[in-house]
Scaffold this active site. Structure first.
Site, PDB file in Angstrom:
ATOM      1  N   CYS A 135      64.751  11.296  24.890  1.00  9.09           N
ATOM      2  CA  CYS A 135      64.310  10.886  23.537  1.00  9.09           C
ATOM      3  C   CYS A 135      63.067  11.242  22.936  1.00  9.09           C
ATOM      4  CB  CYS A 135      64.724   9.320  23.304  1.00  9.09           C
ATOM      5  SG  CYS A 135      63.699   8.228  24.180  1.00  9.09           S
ATOM      6  N   HIS A 265      63.398   3.227  23.114  1.00  8.96           N
ATOM      7  CA  HIS A 265      63.741   4.676  22.513  1.00  8.96           C
ATOM      8  C   HIS A 265      62.760   5.076  21.507  1.00  8.96           C
ATOM      9  CE1 HIS A 265      66.818   7.508  21.732  1.00  8.96           C
ATOM     10  NE2 HIS A 265      67.024   6.973  20.430  1.00  8.96           N
ATOM     11  N   ASN A 282      67.431   9.994  14.367  1.00 10.58           N
ATOM     12  CA  ASN A 282      67.656   9.750  15.909  1.00 10.58           C
ATOM     13  C   ASN A 282      67.798  11.131  16.334  1.00 10.58           C
ATOM     14  OD1 ASN A 282      68.146   8.427  18.163  1.00 10.58           O
ATOM     15  ND2 ASN A 282      69.955   7.322  17.556  1.00 10.58           N
TER      16      ASN A 282
END
EC number: 3.4.22.15
Length: 314
Positions: A135, A265, A282
């Site tokens: 991520c 994240h 995202n």
């Protein structure tokens, strides 16, 4: 419960009958996401997890939280929360990182900003990190691609895999996690390859030292110290941010407000609404959430103001 088109979405306004055939719903879900398991034992386990997640979403529908956002049986519906977190939430916050104190009194007072819908920018398609804890690399590359277009009017499709494979000396650990500032440092020192020359594989690999790295626009990075500074920064560019994404597993739409500030994240802040809600890019594909995005309630929701940063370009 009902199926809305191809989406396995549980309608908040519809009473969920106890007579639902969970097995049929599971079969439809497996068909949609092309799931096949290696053994009967694994099949039984995944069905149990799916059923538990279905019950969790049913309970959510009856809660007050469902007034502001919705959940669905998405691509993560056969994963337990622990499996989901260990696979996708692998941000590694350095011990030396200075995290900002939470500001419960912050209120956004500006106009709406949305870099996903700006005529000056060719907004890149949302990517998918797959089953790799990268991520941090997608957060860094997302900010680099969009901000280079905003600030320099230059368009690149950059390589997350270059960061995954090669930025270990900067304390990143590939699919086991990393940090956005460390990624910016790597690019400042080494440049970055384009995706076409160093494509993403969703797994750790040996660094390709001989590949061309034509992207050389990073001169450093700036850490943001507060929600107020974050609100100012988003007016001019996108920002890499660290968040708690544990509650995001089944997110479908709306404004999520309940989460902790346990940073796990890395994502990209791409906008803010007039009411202060943050818009986040995202890296779980465009079918997740709102076309690959999520909105968070204003202020320091999910710890978004704890460690924002952006690359200095030139």
């Amino acid at each position: 419960m009902m199926l809305l088109g191809a989406s396995l979405y549980l309608n908040n306004t519809q009473e969920v009958s106890d007579e639902i055939d969970t097995a049929n719903l599971y079969a439809n879900w497996k068909m949609k996401y092309n799931r096949r398991y290696t053994s009967q034992r694994d099949e039984m386990y995944r069905f149990k997890v799916f059923s538990d997640n279905l019950n969790y979403i049913r309970a959510f529908q009856d809660s007050t939280e469902s007034a502001t956002y919705t959940l669905e049986l998405n691509q993560f519906a056969d994963m337990s929360q622990q499996e989901f977190a260990s696979t996708y939430l692998s941000l590694r916050v350095p011990k030396t990182a200075k995290l900002n104190a939470s500001n419960a009194n912050f209120q956004y007072k500006g106009a709406e900003v949305d870099w996903t819908d700006n005529k000056k920018v060719k907004y890149p398609a949302v990517k998918n990190q797959g089953s790799c804890g990268s991520c941090w690399a997608f957060s860094a590359v997302g900010a680099l691609e969009i901000n280079t277009d905003i600030e320099l009017n230059k368009k690149y499709e950059l390589s997350e895999q270059d960061l995954v494979d090669c930025s270990g000396p900067y304390d990143n650990e590939g699919c086991n996690g990393g940090w956005m500032d460390s990624a910016f440092e790597y690019v400042a020192d080494n440049g970055l390859a384009e995706a076409k020359d160093y494509p993403y594989t969703a797994k750790d690999g040996t660094c390709k030292t001989s590949v061309k790295r034509p992207y050389t626009h990073v001169q450093g990075f700036t850490d943001i110290d507060s929600c107020d500074e974050l609100a100012q920064a988003i007016q001019e560019r996108t920002v890499s941010v660290a968040v708690d994404a544990n509650p995001w597993q089944f997110y479908r739409s709306g404004v999520l407000s309940k989460c902790t500030k346990n940073l796990n994240h890395g994502v990209v802040l791409v906008g803010v609404q007039a009411d202060g809600a943050w818009k986040i890019r995202n890296s779980w594909g465009s079918s997740w959430g709102e076309a690959g995005h999520i909105r968070l309630a204003g202020g320091d929701t999910c710890g978004i103001c704890a460690a924002p940063s952006f690359p200095i370009l030139g």
